[in-house]
Enzyme design. Structure first.
Site, short mmCIF file in Angstrom:
data_model
loop_
_atom_site.label_atom_id
_atom_site.label_comp_id
_atom_site.label_asym_id
_atom_site.label_seq_id
_atom_site.Cartn_x
_atom_site.Cartn_y
_atom_site.Cartn_z
N LYS A 172 0.85 -1.18 0.00
CA LYS A 172 0.00 0.00 0.00
C LYS A 172 0.89 1.24 0.00
O LYS A 172 1.91 1.25 0.68
CB LYS A 172 -0.86 0.04 1.26
N ARG A 230 -9.77 -11.93 1.96
CA ARG A 230 -10.58 -13.02 1.41
C ARG A 230 -9.84 -14.36 1.48
O ARG A 230 -10.48 -15.41 1.53
CB ARG A 230 -11.00 -12.67 -0.03
N1 BES Z 1 -7.93 -4.02 4.43
C1 BES Z 1 -8.13 -3.59 3.09
C2 BES Z 1 -9.47 -2.85 2.90
C3 BES Z 1 -9.64 -1.58 3.65
C4 BES Z 1 -9.36 -0.36 3.06
C5 BES Z 1 -10.13 -1.58 4.95
C6 BES Z 1 -9.53 0.81 3.75
C7 BES Z 1 -10.32 -0.39 5.66
C8 BES Z 1 -10.01 0.80 5.05
C9 BES Z 1 -8.11 -4.80 2.16
O1 BES Z 1 -7.28 -5.84 2.54
C10 BES Z 1 -7.63 -4.33 0.82
O2 BES Z 1 -6.50 -3.94 0.74
N2 BES Z 1 -8.50 -4.38 -0.18
C11 BES Z 1 -8.16 -3.99 -1.50
C12 BES Z 1 -8.60 -5.07 -2.44
C13 BES Z 1 -8.10 -4.86 -3.84
C14 BES Z 1 -6.60 -5.09 -3.91
C15 BES Z 1 -8.83 -5.82 -4.75
C16 BES Z 1 -8.87 -2.68 -1.80
O3 BES Z 1 -10.04 -2.55 -1.41
O4 BES Z 1 -8.27 -1.80 -2.37
MN MN Z 2 -5.30 -5.55 1.89
#
Ligand code: BES
Ligand code: MN
Ligand code: ZN
Length: 508
Positions: free
Chosen positions: A282, A356
């Site tokens: 990230k 997931r």
């Molecule tokens: N933990 C994150 C989602 C999240 C984002 C929770 C902001 C709380 C606040 C999750 O693991 C994630 O990174 N999701 C990605 C999925 C994508 C790579 C398909 C996302 O939502 O960007």
């Molecule tokens: Mn994530």
């Protein structure tokens, strides 16, 4: 946590730091809510006018402090805004959620005070339960990491005692409502503590230790699978996500059983104690609050303990899928294929879609016990936040009626939620040339896609709902109502009410 008591004492003689009254927004200015009669009388019936002079409108969450009448033992009257006044003639119709929020705002404003008396419309035990929850949840403070001021903790702790006025201390129904509120709030606040604990102090092992201790205390059976056991069991999702971290993953099973149970529920929680994104790292600006990525597991943990403490007549099993998602030389790479607990293979095309993967293993494992329903709770996708904002969680399910039930329950307990679809055509994007399925697909609708991915791991014929709490799990903005900054404990009250409804036989 704040102590709750009931009292029918006359308000003037009460020794307290403040008397709380409710004020609503009427068509022609602020109007007092029922419960404030005696206080208003001491202002010669002019309290609403005084409040208006001070600029109060009765808007939701507004707090106005004014000197108490001279003959009062308490020095301050605190008027808390309830929002729009109910229609004429229905002056007792303040909803539970309105009362819960107002009590929360008042309790927060009274942080550090020893004692306050609440003169709010407590027309029935449920209203008292809501005010109690508001006080206990709104007064929450997380100050473990703040400088010690000598009292063991930071100076301004929560309100010491809240006296709910107008109710006999021995009234059974009201006492039961207060007790339920206390149990729910204690566990919900513990979930908040876990969410707020920084990830250097809360890795999967530490989380499992907290869960184990609580389970033992409340007669819940607990089983913890460590890395060795997970390897033996073939939990490729949990192991794959944790591969880059120095911390081992854990799968915690918490089993509460009732001898009178006719139904069984499985709650599954995403417990990523820190989500850096892994090799699909990230960027800065997106990882500062990722300690909150175990909020689903914290909610599930709290709900199981509450079910046990309330002695609900339903079996509830909680599954905490705990791992830390980090990049390193041993981390899962985009392109790696994992063999999941269910036997399916997953091509990991984005290591940031890790929730997931751990959930898939836990859902498949939970399915083996053939519960009547599975509900998973997860901070799963940024897309769900984009869709619903940061106060509402999304519900997807493999059963429309169950999705509706969960939605109605969420509404009822004051946790904003919204039903979302699982469009079949999105499955296509998750096709993998190498494995059975990929962990990501097309970007559009990626919150729904995550739900579709999870559905693939739900056992045949089992009713399932997925709560994506990425929006409301962690409040980065100013506190409001009974919601503090930081971890919110979202979904705990939905799960608890779902268990209560199931125990009562109100659900399929
Ligand atoms: N933990 C994150 C989602 C999240 C984002 C929770 C902001 C709380 C606040 C999750 O693991 C994630 O990174 N999701 C990605 C999925 C994508 C790579 C398909 C996302 O939502 O960007
Ligand atoms: Mn994530
Ligand atoms: Zn995550």
């Amino acid at each position: 946590m704040t102590a709750l008591t009931l009292s029918t004492a006359a308000v003037a003689g009460l020794r307290a730091d403040a008397i709380v009254v409710g004020v609503a927004k009427g068509a022609k200015g602020p109007v007092l809510a029922p419960g404030a009669e005696a206080v208003n009388k001491a202002y010669d019936g002019g309290l609403a006018d005084v409040l208006e002079t001070l600029g109060a409108s009765g808007g939701e969450g507004e707090v106005t402090k004014l000197p108490a009448p001279a003959r009062f033992k308490a020095p301050v009257v605190l008027a808390v805004g309830l929002g729009a006044a109910p229609e004429k003639g229905a002056d007792t119709a303040y909803t539970e959620e309105v009362l819960r929020r107002a009590a929360g705002s008042a309790a927060r404003a009274l942080g550090g005070a020893k004692k306050a008396a609440f003169a709010l419309p407590l027309t029935d035990a449920a209203a008292a339960g809501a005010v109690s929850e508001g006080v206990l949840l709104g007064g929450y403070v997380f100050d473990v990491y703040k400088a010690d001021t000598g009292n063991g903790r930071n100076a301004k702790g929560p309100l010491g005692e809240a006296v709910l006025l107008g109710v006999k201390p021995r009234d059974k129904a009201y006492r039961a409502a207060l007790e339920r509120a206390t149990t729910v709030s204690e566990e919900l606040n513990r979930a908040r503590d876990l969410i707020n604990t920084p990830p250097n102090d809360l890795d999967p092992e530490a989380f499992a230790a907290v869960a184990t201790a609580a389970a033992k205390e409340h007669g819940v059976k607990v089983q913890v699978l460590d890395e060795k056991a997970l390897t033996k069991g073939g939990y490729g999702g949990l192991l794959g996500v944790a591969a880059g971290s120095a911390a081992e993953p854990r799968l915690v099973k918490l089993a509460y059983t009732s001898s009178k149970a006719k139904k069984s529920l499985a709650f599954v929680g995403k417990g990523i104690t820190y989500d850096s994104g892994g090799i699909s790292l990230k960027p800065a600006g997106h990882n500062e609050t990722m300690k909150c990525d175990m909020s689903g597991a914290a909610a599930v943990f709290a709900a199981v303990i509450v079910a046990a403490r309330l002695g609900l007549e339903v079996n509830v099993t909680g599954w905490l899928a705990l791992a830390e998602n980090m990049p390193s030389g041993s981390a899962t790479r985009p392109g790696d294929v994992l063999r999941m607990y269910s036997g399916k293979t997953v091509e990991v095309l984005n290591t940031d879609a890790e929730g997931r993967l751990v959930l898939a293993d836990a859902i498949a494992r939970a399915s083996e016990e053939k519960p009547d329903a599975i509900v998973d709770v997860a901070t799963l996708t940024g897309a769900m936040m984009v869709a619903l904002g940061n106060r509402t969680y999304g519900i997807t399910a493999n059963d429309d009626a169950f999705r509706t039930s969960v939605y109605e329950i969420a509404e009822e307990v004051g946790e904003p939620a919204w039903p979302m679809p699982l469009p079949e055509h999105l499955m296509k994007g998750m096709e993998s040339s190498t494995a059975d399925i990929a962990n990501v697909g097309e970007r559009m609708g990626s919150g729904l896609l995550a739900g579709l991915f999870l559905r693939e791991f739900v056992g045949e014929g089992i009713t399932w709902a997925h709560l994506d709490i990425a929006g409301p799990a962690f409040n980065e903005q100013a506190p409001f109502g009974y919601t503090p900054k930081g971890g919110t404990g979202t979904a705990v009250r939905t799960l608890v009410r779902l268990a209560e409804r199931t125990a009562d036989g109100d659900l399929g």
